[in-house]
Design a protein around this motif. Structure first.
Motif, PDB file in Angstrom:
ATOM      1  N   LYS A 277       0.828  -1.224   0.000  1.00  0.00           N
ATOM      2  CA  LYS A 277       0.000   0.000   0.000  1.00  0.00           C
ATOM      3  C   LYS A 277       0.858   1.269   0.000  1.00  0.00           C
ATOM      4  CE  LYS A 277      -3.593  -2.386   2.661  1.00  0.00           C
ATOM      5  NZ  LYS A 277      -2.717  -3.456   3.178  1.00  0.00           N
ATOM      6  N   ARG A 278       1.977   1.213  -0.672  1.00  0.00           N
ATOM      7  CA  ARG A 278       2.796   2.397  -0.896  1.00  0.00           C
ATOM      8  C   ARG A 278       2.515   2.924  -2.307  1.00  0.00           C
ATOM      9  NH1 ARG A 278       6.905   3.573   2.641  1.00  0.00           N
ATOM     10  NH2 ARG A 278       7.183   2.058   4.329  1.00  0.00           N
ATOM     11  N   GLU A 296       6.739  13.749  -4.409  1.00  0.00           N
ATOM     12  CA  GLU A 296       6.580  13.758  -2.950  1.00  0.00           C
ATOM     13  C   GLU A 296       5.868  12.503  -2.452  1.00  0.00           C
ATOM     14  OE1 GLU A 296       6.101  18.574  -2.160  1.00  0.00           O
ATOM     15  OE2 GLU A 296       4.350  17.356  -2.689  1.00  0.00           O
ATOM     16  N   ALA A 297       4.910  12.015  -3.236  1.00  0.00           N
ATOM     17  CA  ALA A 297       4.070  10.912  -2.762  1.00  0.00           C
ATOM     18  C   ALA A 297       4.654   9.536  -3.064  1.00  0.00           C
ATOM     19  CB  ALA A 297       2.684  11.014  -3.402  1.00  0.00           C
ATOM     20  N   GLU A 304      -0.411   7.782   5.101  1.00  0.00           N
ATOM     21  CA  GLU A 304       0.255   9.049   5.378  1.00  0.00           C
ATOM     22  C   GLU A 304      -0.105  10.114   4.356  1.00  0.00           C
ATOM     23  OE1 GLU A 304       4.441   8.646   5.765  1.00  0.00           O
ATOM     24  OE2 GLU A 304       4.330   7.013   7.244  1.00  0.00           O
ATOM     25  N   ALA A 305      -0.558   9.699   3.187  1.00  0.00           N
ATOM     26  CA  ALA A 305      -0.879  10.653   2.127  1.00  0.00           C
ATOM     27  C   ALA A 305      -2.187  11.389   2.417  1.00  0.00           C
ATOM     28  CB  ALA A 305      -0.959   9.943   0.778  1.00  0.00           C
ATOM     29  N   ARG A 343      -8.997  14.435   3.803  1.00  0.00           N
ATOM     30  CA  ARG A 343      -8.105  15.379   4.474  1.00  0.00           C
ATOM     31  C   ARG A 343      -6.662  14.992   4.172  1.00  0.00           C
ATOM     32  NH1 ARG A 343     -10.959  15.423  10.492  1.00  0.00           N
ATOM     33  NH2 ARG A 343     -13.101  15.915   9.759  1.00  0.00           N
ATOM     34  N   SER A 344      -5.910  15.959   3.667  1.00  0.00           N
ATOM     35  CA  SER A 344      -4.533  15.679   3.268  1.00  0.00           C
ATOM     36  C   SER A 344      -3.666  16.905   3.481  1.00  0.00           C
ATOM     37  CB  SER A 344      -4.478  15.251   1.793  1.00  0.00           C
ATOM     38  OG  SER A 344      -3.155  15.154   1.329  1.00  0.00           O
ATOM     39  N   HIS A 345      -2.789  16.850   4.466  1.00  0.00           N
ATOM     40  CA  HIS A 345      -1.769  17.876   4.681  1.00  0.00           C
ATOM     41  C   HIS A 345      -2.358  19.288   4.642  1.00  0.00           C
ATOM     42  CE1 HIS A 345       1.462  14.864   4.269  1.00  0.00           C
ATOM     43  NE2 HIS A 345       0.629  14.303   3.406  1.00  0.00           N
TER      44      HIS A 345
END
Length: 615
Positions: A277-278, A296-297, A304-305, A343-345
């Motif tokens: 799941k990366r 970046e991803a 975490e993303a 929701r992301s960063h």
């Protein structure tokens, strides 16, 4: 007697027999002519016991060994060693250059030299439906003039023409000019010919043609020749494999490019993940949605993303986890049908639909996941706007229709109604019918704009006349609301190119809105000015004003600012119509507003329309 020794022998003998002292032991090789006339190589061990007056050896005592066959074997081994060395170098070139024709050229040159030929051609072949051999792609051509040859050069085209006359391989012609299968005038330089097949297993891949060996060809294929032919077969087979691999790579690159273009152009966010799941890949829509670039991803765990939450703010299940837990087979899709918040960063996307599917290899092994996210915010807003529109239009239609129905029923129910009262009721009915007509016209107008069916009739227009007409027609309505209506127009005023009726609609809608949203005792100002190459129409009022958060949306169709304490009729179409008409005239609209102080709309129209917008 040594006088019968080959005269060229002494140039290479070591030591020179003429220099050997008498009676000193010696070992040397020499060539002697037998009674049959054949030359024999002799290995001599012994002593010279007599010389002539010139010092040449005349008599010797010793042993003499016939080494003719051994010498021939040594020569063959040396030639094979040279041939293998040449093959090794050519194969290294072929491998390093992925099928370079130079490697074919080098080996063919060795073939020509080995066979003592004058010319050689290596080409791929194909068979036509009749079975005839047809030379195809030429891989190498060599011309090496032998000692016994002279005259013009044998060209590759001549050998290729000959190759097309035979159906089976191998074949040889000891005297080509005497063979009835050839036309001598077409191949005048070919005296003898040998054609050999190049195969890989049972597959015929090509042929080698050798021309003009002194004494002609016997048709026998020596071991060295078979080695060269096998080498050619291996190289051509590898060349085909390289070509197929390159074609497959090119096709794969094209497919990857098509996939990249497709993924970049679709609106959905697509994210590819590995088994852990990366993140492996994100398309531009996913980058915009998550606020992360692909660089970046990449390799970042999905958790975490970004995170997903339901409408109540609780963490929602990621569909990738569901796919992983259930072990869904290839081709199946798991979707979450209700909108989620992403929701992301620091970013929040409140209306996201998510779906996931497994990626599996040919053997069914899980290789990763694909996650698709779709922002349905615009769709939800459009649905909401449609519902609001239906509600608003229903209300706007119901109000005048109810009034009309009521007054018509009253008039019909009272045959003795005084004339003055009947006239008053009919005037109200007429006003409500006019209101219905305006609403229908607005709906039709915005429909034409959105469908591209609205066309402008361009002509020279005096915008100041249009403004004056609108102010004069709406002055009574402003007076009924006790509003001060002021008009300022600079003089003299230039004309512009535009559609008179549509520009009249722009001024009418802006002035109508100002009157509608300005309370009693307020002020409305309409000004028109010409600056450089554009006209500026400004309509300002001291009305209720527009909240800052609503300003970006006031030009959306059906959008109305929420005013719970006010009941102001309208369908929310006027400003949408204004903006579309102004844009069709290559202009722009700006708005400034402050709640409680009023609103100002500015329309900028070019005096001369750009050439690419003229119709």
């Amino acid at each position: 007697s040594l006088k019968s020794s080959h005269p060229s022998l002494f140039l290479s003998l070591s030591p020179d027999p003429s220099q050997l002292p008498k009676l000193i032991p010696h070992i040397f090789r020499q060539a002697l002519r037998a009674k049959s006339g054949e030359w024999k190589w002799i290995l001599s061990r012994g002593r010279i016991i007599e010389r002539d007056q010139e010092g040449h050896p005349v008599r010797s005592v010793g042993t003499h060994l016939d080494i003719t066959e051994a010498r021939r074997a040594t020569e063959i081994l040396n030639r094979r060693n040279e041939l293998l060395t040449s093959l090794s170098a050519a194969l290294q070139t072929f491998i390093s250059d992925s099928g370079s024709n130079q490697a074919f050229q080098n080996i063919l040159r060795s073939f020509v030299e080995f066979s003592r030929s004058e010319a050689g051609l290596l080409c791929e072949i194909k068979r036509d439906p009749s079975g005839e051999i047809k030379p195809d792609q030429e891989l190498a051509y060599v011309f090496e003039r032998v000692e016994t040859s002279s005259g013009p050069r044998v060209e590759a085209d001549e050998l290729r023409r000959i190759a097309g006359t035979f159906r089976e391989l191998p074949f040889h012609l000891k005297e080509a000019q005497a063979d009835t299968r050839l036309a001598p005038d077409e191949c005048p330089l070919v005296k003898s010919l040998l054609a050999l097949p190049v195969s890989r297993g049972d597959e015929l891949l090509g042929m080698v043609l050798l021309a003009n060996r002194p004494g002609g060809y016997t048709g026998e294929i020596p071991h060295e020749a078979r080695l060269l032919l096998n080498t050619f077969g291996t190289m051509i087979s590898k060349r085909h494999a390289v070509q197929q691999r390159n074609a497959a790579r090119a096709e794969l690159a094209e497919q990857k490019e098509q996939l990249a273009v497709t993924l970049a152009s679709i609106g959905e966010a697509v994210i590819a993940l590995d088994c852990s799941k990366r993140i492996l890949f994100m398309n531009p829509s996913a980058e915009r949605l998550t606020g992360l670039s692909l660089d970046e991803a990449r390799s970042m765990p999905l958790a975490e993303a970004f995170s997903l939450f339901d409408t109540h703010g609780y963490p929602a299940e990621n569909p990738v986890e569901k796919v992983h837990q259930t072990g869904m087979p290839h081709g199946n899709l798991y979707s979450i049908e209700h909108p989620l918040e992403l929701r992301s960063h620091g970013l929040s996307q409140p209306s996201i639909l998510a779906a996931a599917a497994p990626m599996r290899g040919a053997d069914g092994t899980l290789t990763g996941f694909v996650l698709v996210l779709r922002d349905v915010g615009n769709e939800l807003r459009a649905d909401s706007a449609k519902r609001d529109f239906v509600s608003c239009v229903s209300h706007e239609l119901r109000t005048p229709l109810t009034s009309i129905q009521g007054f018509v029923a009253t008039i019909l129910g009272d045959a003795e109604m005084p004339a003055e009262l009947r006239t008053e009721f009919l005037a109200i009915i007429q006003e409500q019918a006019k209101r219905l007509g305006i609403l229908v016209e607005d709906i039709l107008e915005i429909s034409k704009v959105e469908s591209g069916r609205l066309r402008l009739t361009k002509e020279p227009v005096d915008l100041s006349t249009i403004v004056q007409t609108c102010v004069r027609e709406m002055a009574p309505e402003a007076a009924r609301k006790q509003l001060a209506l002021k008009m300022e127009i600079s003089s003299p005023f230039p004309t512009m190119t535009g559609d008179r009726s549509k520009l009249l609609s722009v001024v009418s809608n802006l002035l109508s809105n100002a009157i509608k949203f300005t309370p009693a005792q307020g002020r409305i100002k309409v000004s028109l000015d010409a600056r450089q190459d554009e006209l500026i129409l400004e309509v300002s009022d001291t009305g209720y004003g527009i909240p800052p958060e609503d300003i970006p949306r006031v030009f959306e169709k059906f959008y109305r600012v929420e005013r719970p304490d006010l009941q102001i009729p309208g369908a929310g179409l006027g400003l949408a119509i204004v903006q579309n008409i102004v844009l069709m005239h290559s202009g722009r609209v700006e708005v400034d507003s402050e709640v409680g102080s009023g609103t100002t709309f500015r329309v900028f129209l070019p005096l001369t329309e750009p050439a690419d917008r003229l119709r």
